[in-house]
Design an enzyme around this catalytic site. Structure first.
Site, mmCIF file in Angstrom:
data_model
loop_
_atom_site.group_PDB
_atom_site.id
_atom_site.type_symbol
_atom_site.label_atom_id
_atom_site.label_comp_id
_atom_site.label_asym_id
_atom_site.label_seq_id
_atom_site.Cartn_x
_atom_site.Cartn_y
_atom_site.Cartn_z
ATOM 1 N N ARG A 8 74.394 8.670 53.013
ATOM 2 C CA ARG A 8 72.982 8.429 53.897
ATOM 3 C C ARG A 8 73.302 7.912 55.205
ATOM 4 O O ARG A 8 72.700 8.043 56.216
ATOM 5 C CB ARG A 8 72.388 7.130 53.419
ATOM 6 N N ALA A 35 76.633 -18.073 58.767
ATOM 7 C CA ALA A 35 75.794 -17.287 58.501
ATOM 8 C C ALA A 35 75.727 -15.869 59.455
ATOM 9 O O ALA A 35 75.366 -14.701 58.685
ATOM 10 C CB ALA A 35 74.402 -18.048 59.155
ATOM 11 N N LYS A 82 85.698 -20.581 52.920
ATOM 12 C CA LYS A 82 84.659 -19.337 53.360
ATOM 13 C C LYS A 82 85.316 -18.065 53.412
ATOM 14 O O LYS A 82 85.001 -17.027 52.861
ATOM 15 C CB LYS A 82 83.780 -19.565 54.452
ATOM 16 N N ASN A 127 80.595 -22.214 68.153
ATOM 17 C CA ASN A 127 80.923 -23.095 69.337
ATOM 18 C C ASN A 127 81.436 -21.927 70.282
ATOM 19 O O ASN A 127 82.096 -20.950 70.382
ATOM 20 C CB ASN A 127 81.689 -23.862 68.900
ATOM 21 N N THR A 130 85.414 -21.597 71.223
ATOM 22 C CA THR A 130 86.183 -20.651 70.702
ATOM 23 C C THR A 130 85.480 -19.093 71.109
ATOM 24 O O THR A 130 86.533 -18.433 71.328
ATOM 25 C CB THR A 130 85.800 -20.370 69.145
ATOM 26 N N CYS A 170 81.524 -13.398 83.150
ATOM 27 C CA CYS A 170 80.817 -12.802 83.944
ATOM 28 C C CYS A 170 79.546 -13.409 84.019
ATOM 29 O O CYS A 170 78.698 -13.533 85.074
ATOM 30 C CB CYS A 170 80.571 -11.149 83.974
ATOM 31 N N CYS A 184 72.847 -26.014 64.952
ATOM 32 C CA CYS A 184 72.174 -25.455 63.752
ATOM 33 C C CYS A 184 72.036 -26.817 63.127
ATOM 34 O O CYS A 184 71.121 -27.164 62.156
ATOM 35 C CB CYS A 184 72.853 -24.687 62.946
ATOM 36 N N CYS A 244 84.630 -12.964 88.655
ATOM 37 C CA CYS A 244 84.909 -13.655 87.351
ATOM 38 C C CYS A 244 86.422 -13.637 87.091
ATOM 39 O O CYS A 244 87.161 -12.571 87.532
ATOM 40 C CB CYS A 244 84.411 -12.772 86.319
ATOM 41 N N CYS A 247 87.965 -11.238 84.363
ATOM 42 C CA CYS A 247 87.769 -9.843 84.566
ATOM 43 C C CYS A 247 88.622 -9.499 85.870
ATOM 44 O O CYS A 247 89.277 -8.542 85.829
ATOM 45 C CB CYS A 247 86.461 -9.199 84.734
HETATM 46 ZN ZN LIG Z 1 84.179 -11.180 83.594
#
Ligand SMILES: [Zn+2]
Length: 366
Positions: A8, A35, A82, A127, A130, A170, A184, A244, A247
């Site tokens: 499919r 989640a 988990k 968070n 991370t 950025c 949450c 940035c 970058c």
């Molecule tokens: Zn950037």
């Protein structure tokens, strides 16, 4: 390889047989399996992503079950990490792919190794620290990643293709200060929301795996399931106009600057994580035997994956009296430890990093 089970999806002309074959050869990393991660990993496994690495630091709890669709009551009774529970469920859903669950905390010392070889990284973390770390690692190595977050009734997502679209820095210069953004645990969450955002992220990841970067969403999208408001923000200029550090200057501050941080308050959870990052392995059974001999320690439970026990907090006396007077925390006494074989521990019942470190040194050893 037979593509019959993906019939499919092959029939969907934007993917076709070539897109499916690319998906079957691709490697995806799901960073965090709560989640969002449940929805993401489920969709990617069923779509046939050839190699799936699912990373999570936590253990299944009853309050997860209303939204974390990979887990069930049995996982909860067994105190499964988990990543371990997810690996088992995903292998049942699709035995023709390689699924690896990794029980660890994503940090500056291991993130580059964890994303090595990935065609795409998908954000299931809870968070911003991370996320900024993932952003650094992914931009540095040119790996596309899909940001996602969900709290209350509102979710947000953005696809980041290094060199082609703006990165997280950025658009958001730095993570919000601790305690400044809802979580949450403080604001609650509609159980259906992570399914919507997580599947959006998975769809973006599948475009990338299929070699269709041209089709990814180039905007920051927010979806409010309660007001039914969907908004798209054009962020295309943020990369070209901005400066940035990540970058433009290729300064990866989250990757390089914070390697010494080993204790983290877990936002909104009344818990602290201690991560000694020694690289050493802890003998959980030997530690369990030692703790059972300690009269102050109770409820010692050890499995292959983790060790749980309860120990008195530093100010047990006054704290318990206050709590008893308020009647706010029935049954919660002292500190509840969950210790992993990599020496990492999550200590519930305090937000005080010093208290948690002291207790860690006392019961586990520094
Ligand atoms: Zn950037």
């Amino acid at each position: 390889m037979s593509l019959d089970r993906y019939n499919r999806q092959v029939l969907f002309s934007a993917l076709g047989e070539e897109g499916q074959q690319r998906i079957c050869r691709a490697t995806a990393v799901v960073a965090g399996c709560g989640a969002l991660g449940s929805a993401i990993a489920n969709a990617l496994a069923r779509a046939g992503v050839g190699s799936l690495r699912v990373i999570d630091r936590d253990v299944v709890e009853e309050s997860n079950l209303h939204r974390q669709v990979l887990f069930d009551e049995q996982d909860c009774r067994e105190n499964l990490p988990k990543a371990v529970a997810a690996q088992a469920k995903l292998r049942l859903a699709n035995s023709s792919i390689a699924v690896t669950g990794v029980v660890t905390d994503i940090n500056p010392a291991n993130v580059e190794q964890l994303i090595a070889g990935a065609d795409v990284v998908v954000d299931g973390t809870d968070n911003f620290e991370t996320r900024f770390l993932l952003n650094d690692a992914c931009v540095k190595h040119g790996v596309p990643w899909v940001y996602g977050g969900a709290v209350g009734s509102t979710g947000m997502t953005m696809t980041i293709v290094p060199g082609q679209t703006p990165c997280l820095r950025c658009v958001f210069e730095s993570p919000p200060a601790p305690g400044m953004s809802p979580t949450c645990e403080t604001a609650g969450i509609l159980g259906a929301l992570p399914g919507v955002i997580g599947n959006w992220q998975a769809s973006e990841a599948l475009k990338i795996c299929a070699g269709r970067r041209d089709a990814v969403c180039t905007q920051l999208v927010t979806i409010d399931l309660w007001t039914c408001e969907v908004r798209q923000f054009n962020v295309a200029g943020a990369r070209d106009q901005g400066s940035c550090p990540c970058c433009h200057s290729r300064r990866f501050e989250f990757l390089e600057g914070k390697a010494a941080s080993t204790s983290t308050g877990l936002c909104g959870r009344h818990a602290v994580q201690i991560n000694p990052r020694t690289g050493g392995a802890l003998d959980l059974q030997a530690l369990a035997a030692r703790l059972r001999a300690n009269a102050a320690v109770s409820a010692v439970v050890a499995s292959r994956f983790l060790l749980k026990f309860t120990a008195p907090s530093a100010d047990t006396g006054s704290q318990q009296q206050t709590e008893a007077a308020r009647g706010t925390l029935p049954g919660q006494q002292g500190l509840e430890f969950t210790v992993f074989p990599d020496c990492r521990a999550i200590i519930k019942g305090t937000t005080d990093v010093t208290e948690a470190r002291t207790a860690y040194a006392k019961y586990i050893g520094a």
